[in-house]
Structure formats: structure tokens, C-alpha cells
Design an enzyme around this catalytic site. Sequence first.
Site, PDB file in Angstrom:
ATOM      1  N   HIS A 108       0.826  -1.204   0.000  1.00 48.55           N
ATOM      2  CA  HIS A 108       0.000   0.000   0.000  1.00 48.55           C
ATOM      3  C   HIS A 108       0.857   1.249   0.000  1.00 48.55           C
ATOM      4  CE1 HIS A 108      -4.086  -1.802   1.305  1.00 48.55           C
ATOM      5  NE2 HIS A 108      -3.983  -1.648   0.014  1.00 48.55           N
ATOM      6  N   ARG A 156     -11.638  -4.898 -11.914  1.00 47.41           N
ATOM      7  CA  ARG A 156     -11.255  -6.019 -11.030  1.00 47.41           C
ATOM      8  C   ARG A 156     -12.249  -6.034  -9.872  1.00 47.41           C
ATOM      9  NH1 ARG A 156      -5.484  -4.480 -12.510  1.00 47.41           N
ATOM     10  NH2 ARG A 156      -4.445  -6.432 -13.084  1.00 47.41           N
ATOM     11  N   CYS A 177      -5.172  -6.736 -21.073  1.00 47.70           N
ATOM     12  CA  CYS A 177      -5.403  -5.957 -19.850  1.00 47.70           C
ATOM     13  C   CYS A 177      -4.318  -6.222 -18.813  1.00 47.70           C
ATOM     14  CB  CYS A 177      -6.781  -6.254 -19.268  1.00 47.70           C
ATOM     15  SG  CYS A 177      -7.004  -7.970 -18.809  1.00 47.70           S
ATOM     16  N   GLU A 236      -5.437 -16.092 -19.863  1.00 47.29           N
ATOM     17  CA  GLU A 236      -4.300 -15.943 -18.938  1.00 47.29           C
ATOM     18  C   GLU A 236      -3.724 -17.293 -18.520  1.00 47.29           C
ATOM     19  OE1 GLU A 236      -5.513 -13.714 -15.496  1.00 47.29           O
ATOM     20  OE2 GLU A 236      -7.452 -14.685 -15.366  1.00 47.29           O
ATOM     21  N   ARG A 253     -14.996  -7.978 -14.680  1.00 50.39           N
ATOM     22  CA  ARG A 253     -14.467  -9.337 -14.478  1.00 50.39           C
ATOM     23  C   ARG A 253     -15.119  -9.904 -13.228  1.00 50.39           C
ATOM     24  NH1 ARG A 253      -8.174 -10.224 -13.648  1.00 50.39           N
ATOM     25  NH2 ARG A 253      -8.609  -9.348 -11.590  1.00 50.39           N
ATOM     26  N   ASN A 272      -0.183 -10.819 -17.082  1.00 51.81           N
ATOM     27  CA  ASN A 272       0.493 -11.066 -15.788  1.00 51.81           C
ATOM     28  C   ASN A 272       0.461 -12.554 -15.461  1.00 51.81           C
ATOM     29  OD1 ASN A 272       0.380  -8.290 -15.781  1.00 51.81           O
ATOM     30  ND2 ASN A 272      -1.335  -8.202 -14.365  1.00 51.81           N
ATOM     31  N   ASP A 273      -0.734 -13.112 -15.527  1.00 49.04           N
ATOM     32  CA  ASP A 273      -0.836 -14.539 -15.229  1.00 49.04           C
ATOM     33  C   ASP A 273      -0.340 -15.388 -16.393  1.00 49.04           C
ATOM     34  OD1 ASP A 273      -1.776 -14.965 -12.584  1.00 49.04           O
ATOM     35  OD2 ASP A 273      -3.608 -13.935 -13.173  1.00 49.04           O
ATOM     36  N   ARG A 333       4.510 -15.033 -10.140  1.00 48.25           N
ATOM     37  CA  ARG A 333       4.555 -13.606 -10.460  1.00 48.25           C
ATOM     38  C   ARG A 333       5.030 -12.742  -9.306  1.00 48.25           C
ATOM     39  NH1 ARG A 333      -1.764 -12.153 -11.717  1.00 48.25           N
ATOM     40  NH2 ARG A 333      -1.355 -10.055 -11.038  1.00 48.25           N
TER      41      ARG A 333
HETATM   42  C1  PEP Z   1      -3.479 -10.601 -15.575  1.00 52.23           C
HETATM   43  O1  PEP Z   1      -3.313 -11.701 -15.041  1.00 52.23           O
HETATM   44  O2  PEP Z   1      -2.742 -10.124 -16.446  1.00 52.23           O
HETATM   45  C2  PEP Z   1      -4.603  -9.755 -15.134  1.00 52.23           C
HETATM   46  C3  PEP Z   1      -4.908  -8.638 -15.758  1.00 52.23           C
HETATM   47  O3  PEP Z   1      -5.272 -10.155 -14.025  1.00 52.23           O
HETATM   48  P1  PEP Z   1      -4.728  -9.923 -12.524  1.00 52.23           P
HETATM   49  O4  PEP Z   1      -3.453  -9.149 -12.610  1.00 52.23           O
HETATM   50  O5  PEP Z   1      -5.807  -9.202 -11.826  1.00 52.23           O
HETATM   51  O6  PEP Z   1      -4.543 -11.337 -12.064  1.00 52.23           O
HETATM   52 MG    MG Z   2      -4.891 -12.557 -13.816  1.00 52.15          MG
END
Ligand code: PEP
Ligand code: MG
Length: 843
Positions: free
Chosen positions: A455, A562, A764, A693, A599, A716-717, A727
Site C-alpha cells: 500500500h 477487477r 489488460c 491468462e 471481471r 500477468n498470469d 509472479r
Molecule cells: C493478468 O493476469 O494479467 C490480469 C490482468 O489479471 P490480474 O493481474 O488481476 O490477475
Molecule cells: Mg490474472
Amino acid sequence: MTTTQPLELLAPLAGVLLPLEQVPDPVFSSRLIGDGLCIDPTSQTLCAPLAGVISNIQDSGHAVSVTGDNGIQVLMHIGLDTVNLAGKGFTRLVEEGQRVEAGQPLIEFDADFVALNARSLLTLMLVVSGEPFVLLAPATGLIDVGQALLQVMPGAAANEVVQEEGDAVFSKPLTLPNVNGLHARPAAVFAQAAKGFKASICLHKQTHSANAKSLVAIMALQTVQGDVLQVSAAGSDAEAAIKALVALLAEGCGETVAKPVELVEPVVPVSSTTLLRGVCASPGSAFGQVAQVAEPQWNITESGAGETIERLVLDRGLLQAAEALQALQAKAGNSAQVEIFRAHQELLEDPTLLEQAYALLAQGKSAAFAWNSATVATATLFQGLGNALLAERAADLTDVGQRVLKLILGIADSAWDLPEQAILIAEQLTPSQTASLDACKVLGFVTVGGGATSHVAILARALGLPAICGAPAQVLSLANGSQVLLDADKGELHLDPNPAEVQQLQATRQQQMLRRQREMEQASLSATTRDGHHVDVTANVASLQEVEQSLSMGGEGVGLLRSEFLYLGRNRAPSPEEQAGTYNAIARALGPERNLVVRTLDVGGDKPLAYVPMDSETNPFLGLRGIRLCLERPELLREQFRAILASAGLARLHIMLPMVSRLSELRLARKMLEEEVQALGLTQMPKLGIMIEVPSAALMADLFAPEVDFFSIGTNDLTQYTLAMDRDHPRLAGQADSFHPAVLRLIASTVKAAHAHGKWVGVCGALASEVLAVPMLIGLGVDELSVSVPLIPTIKATVRELDWADCRLIAHQVLGLEEATQVREALRLYHAATVETSLVVEN
Ligand code: PEP
Ligand code: MG
């Protein structure tokens, strides 16, 4: 069973016996650690001299302690200065806490390696609990492993210390300077010094505490350089003990340390090092002067003035804290601050926390003691769960804990007396401290603790303050007022910047500011390439405030809401009406012409949600996460569908399922959605899409495409699952790179499959917010970039500087490369040749 019978200790090794006086290390020869004997070994397996429990085994495997049933504690230390080998040459055969029999092998070591690489192979066996003994073998000469060597008399410890009781006083936290932590030698020096005081004294490392007079207990803390320690003491000479022991720790406990750690007013200039590295918590750069900040010492009295009075005191503290947090929300300048203070307010009402505190009041404890114990215990629990996100929430809890504690103790919220152009240096900042930083004086900050997703980092980004976390403890020794250059983008703190470096940084900053100003001015222009190809640039959001902010920055809709973040930090599920109200407000803000991609709850993995209880997972990222969890709890998903559907018509409604890995998941969720649409009497289904993802979904995009309205790629995932790299893994952070060609190939094939079926594809994940990635992504045919709100103007401006035809060429080229670094380099060259040139032309 405890016995007072004499106990025979067996030889842990074969070798030549030597008296301690002959050991060329004064800490051992002076018996500071304990009395015993020394063996020059001829065998290579260290065995237990007595039956008992492994009370400590050092991670580096060079020392082990066994505690017998009658309290006799024996430390064995293989070689001298072997801590420097950092475990090389040693194999631990037992674990801490394990029961062992006399003669059982404990550690194997490579005698040749140790002899060659350490000061000496001489091995010590010391009775550290202090009981007297007699030698059962000649003082020098050959001995065999397992041979009876010493006869010890239990229960007759000579150096037993009587501990005093009372209210504990705590020192300020300090950072351990010893390169190898408190291993045997410095631990012995510390314990010896502690024994000089009557007070009972503890050494604390995070959630662990050790009796400061016990060498083994201190070693069992397994401290390492940079650990943040605290000393507490209770008794008549507590203050003096703390003062002396803290000074001793700061000086290295008899070891030479780079420089003493100053605690109150650091004035020691840093040695020859001119560059310290951490991790970027918030981008940007600044040139200013060091301002060290530290929390004052607390004085907490344990016993209270009666339950009724103390309860009144606690409740008043909680109320005042809640009012203060409310006021902070009201004057907060951004949504991140509001969210964080709201979460803190929730913590003040947490029933478990309050129950714990009230139970302690009922036992006669003071309000301060009860509240502090409850918050510390819960924060400890969070930290111990092995979940990065929860560990960070522990920092929030500590923050709230301290806010209330200060109110109870009547400690004024000391505004730091900061110089102009301050670069704050701190062990750790709390979110509250960060949120109340005076941006007129503070140019940036550096902390030893914290993480890039904490944070504190989120707040720093929201405040536009450059910041580094995870810096070496050495920063705490920088002299106040010394000039430093903080280059947060690179995670660097330059200690002695030369004028040229400063000038260069200021010029870069000036350029960045001008560019940013122009991007903001042009934020409402569409993101269309020079040759007329349009890309939607939408926002990743987690609150209504962010949606509003995105619109003011030129966002063309929401590409990722999200939804799990809407209610983060709440202990109770929001009611269906409350959920519907939230989506409604967001949809209204966007209006009927803009996309709203909601989502569905992506809980699990790194995103626990307090009101959705989950079993703990061995591999949370590979477990019940996202759609898997929701399909296991269909009512949760159905309720969310209904709440989202209440916004039908207010915006262009899209529902997106996270973590889909199988077609059956999509089909099941679609069926449930259709049923809810029907039950609500709606005539039109919202658009339904999935996140790409998980590699299985990307690889089978051709089969998913006919059954969805859109895809959005969560890089990201997708990166963590494609490269099999967590990650959040701190050591893999540099490698878990979304620019890896394997990830890019999956994006390319997903786009191809979607377009073949007339469906659009967004990205995204964080890759979409990277300026460098923009030409590649649009070259691969991605239709929408959903990015972090503050970056919307930058990404739109970048698109406007590109030619789509060139982008397709560069995208094709990078797909053939081998490594993420090569992709980045190719894109950097392309960026320099196109975007930067276009800037020069326009200027
Ligand atoms: C991702 O995984 O790229 C994504 C956008 O979802 P989050 O980062 O919320 O897991
Ligand atoms: Mg994700």
C-alpha cells in the site's frame, strides 16, 4: 523425564583432543561462549554427544545445539569462521526441533573443503548451559567418535541468571549490521552482555523472540544482515540494559562491521559505496537531501487499572482513530488514499481483533498492552501465512495498531520536522505516514522494508513521489542533510552524485514533465496511428473514483474492472443491493456509449478476499482460483451476475470470466448467466468473454473463439503460467518477463484465432501499460489496450506516433527472437528510431 544423574557426553567426532586455550580465537579460548573442548577432526560426520532435541541448527550447517532432557545444552561449532562458507561444504542431516539419540549423525562436512576455505577445521563442543563437568579422557590425544568424553552434572548451572519481571520497555528497531548475522561469536558477546543486567531481556526479530541471555536462543533466531531487531527489557535496570545492548548490536557485537548503525541522529557519512540499489516502488527521480525518520520508543505498561476503566480507554482510542481515518478520507486527494483509509477503518471494527484485545483486558491488562498484543499477534499471523498480499496487509494492521496505540498513550502525532527537498529514509513507512507526507517538502523516499505492491508503494504512485523499497540497511546510516540522487526508475540511490549526473537527471525530468504535460493536453484525442489504424485505450480500474479519473484522462471505457478489489479488506460480504449499486454507479459514469468489462470475482492465488473463506492451498496459483472457485460456489457467481445485470443498458455491458482453462468452465458459466438473464426478464444477453491468462486457453483459442464475444489477455498470469515463474517471486522478478517470445507467440495465436471468428481481443495485463510494448501489441493485431489509469494519456500518445505497417513488421520480427531481453532491445531500438524521432520533429 528430568534427572539429576551425571550425564556422559560422547565425542561427536574422531580426532585429536585439544584444550580450549589452544583455539586461536579468543571468543572460544576465553570460554565466552561456554566451557568445553576442542577436536581437530579426522572424521567428517558430526554426531550427537547426548540424546535430546536439536535446539538450533544454523542454516549454514556449520553449528548445531542439542538440549538434553535435563536442560544441558551443548553447542558444536565446526571449524573457525566457517559461517563465511555460507553452507558450502556442509550437509545438515537433522532439523531444528527434531529429537535425536546420542551418537546420531547430525551434520556431514567436507573436511578438505572446509580446511582449505575456512580459517581452521578445529571443532568446538561447548556446554553452553553452564553446568560444571569433568573430562573423562586425557586432556590431549586421539579420541574416537562415540567415546565418552565429559561427565556433566545437570541442574548445577553456574551462570544461571535470575530474571526480573515487570513492564517491558522496547528499543527502537535497528538493523543488524553483521555480515553473517548473529552467529555464534557475536551472539555469545551479546548474551554475555545481557547477562550483566538483572532485567529479563528479549531480542526480537519480526515475530520471533529470544531470551537475550541465551546464546542458543539468539542463534535460533537465524538472523541475517539487514534484519530489523528490537530489544525489550523488563526490570529495574531495563533502560540501561536496552541502551547498552542496542549500542552493542549497532557496533557489531565484537565483529567489525562496515560502520556502526546510528540510531537516533545518524551522522556517519557512507563509506566508499556511492550507489545503493533497491526496487522501484514508485517511478520518477529526484535530487535532494537525506532526512532520516524513525518512530520514537513506546512505553507500554502491561497491567491495567481495572477492566472497566481500560475498556473505556481502549474504546475511546478506537473511536478517535476511526474519526481521524474518516477525516483523512475526506481530505484524501486520490482514490487510493480513500480506499486504504477505508480498509483501515474496517480493521478497527474487526471482531476477532477486538475479541482478542477485550479478552486481555478481562485478564487485567492495560488497554495499550491488550491492543498492542492483539494487533501484533494478528499481523504476525498474516505474515506467517506465506502469502505476499497478506504479509503486506500485516503492514496495514501494524499501521492501524500504532494509530490507536498512540492515542491511548497520549503520544502526539509527531509531524516530522523535515528540511526542504527531503528524500526520506526510513526502515519502513506506514501507509498513514506515506499518505500524510508533505509533497512541498518531500521529493521522494527510500525504505529498507516494503514491497513494490504494498500500500505504501500504491500511495507513493498516487502521490507521484518517486520511491525505492527493499534498499540495503546501509541507507539508515546516511548522514542527515547529505545530498543524494534518487533514480527510482532504476531502483538506485546515488550517494555522492556529481554535478553532471544531477544535471542529466534534471534535464531528463524536465523532458518527461513537458512530455507528460503535452500528453495530458491531448488526452482526449483518439489513439489512432499515423496511417489510420484505431486502437481502443481503456482503463483497468478497481473503484468508481478510478473510473471517473480515467474519463478525465481520456479513457475510452473500462477494459477491466477487477471486481474483487471493490470489497477488499472487508470482513462481510456486500449485500446484493450494495453490489448492484456499485456496478450501477460505475456504469452510469461511463454511459451507454462506452464499454464496461466487469471481471467476475478473481479470488484465490494472490488475491484472498476476507469474506470468501478458502482452504489454504499448497500452490495457491495452481489451485481453486478465479472461475474455478466461483463454479464451486455457484451462488456467489449467480449473485454477482444478477448484480452486474442490474446495470444493463447503462453502459455497454461486458462480463469477463477470469482464469478459464477449460471449455466446460465457459459453458457452465454461460448457462448460469443465461438463466439469470432469463429470470430477470431481460431480452438481451450482455457480452460474455474470457480472460486469456492460462496457456491452455491461449492454445485452444480457436475453440473458445466461437463461444465468446471477446477475449482479454491477462499477460500477468499468462507470463507466470507460461514460464512457470511465480509472479510474486522476488528472485525471478527479472526473468518472469511478459516480453518473453513464448508469451508473445501465445498472444499472436490468440489474436489470429479470435479475428478468424470476428471477435475482438484486448490486453489488460501490465504489458499493455508498457510504452515499449505498444508497437508490438498493436502490430500483433490487438484491438484494445486496457491500461493503468495514470498511463492512459501516455499510451494514447504513443499509439499516435506509430505507423501500423511498421508495427506489424516489428511484431513479426520479435516473435522469432529467443529471449525477453532481445525483444526489449529490438523494441528499444525501434522506439528510439520512431517515437523519439517523432518527438524531435514535433518539438
Ligand atoms: C493478468 O493476469 O494479467 C490480469 C490482468 O489479471 P490480474 O493481474 O488481476 O490477475
Ligand atoms: Mg490474472
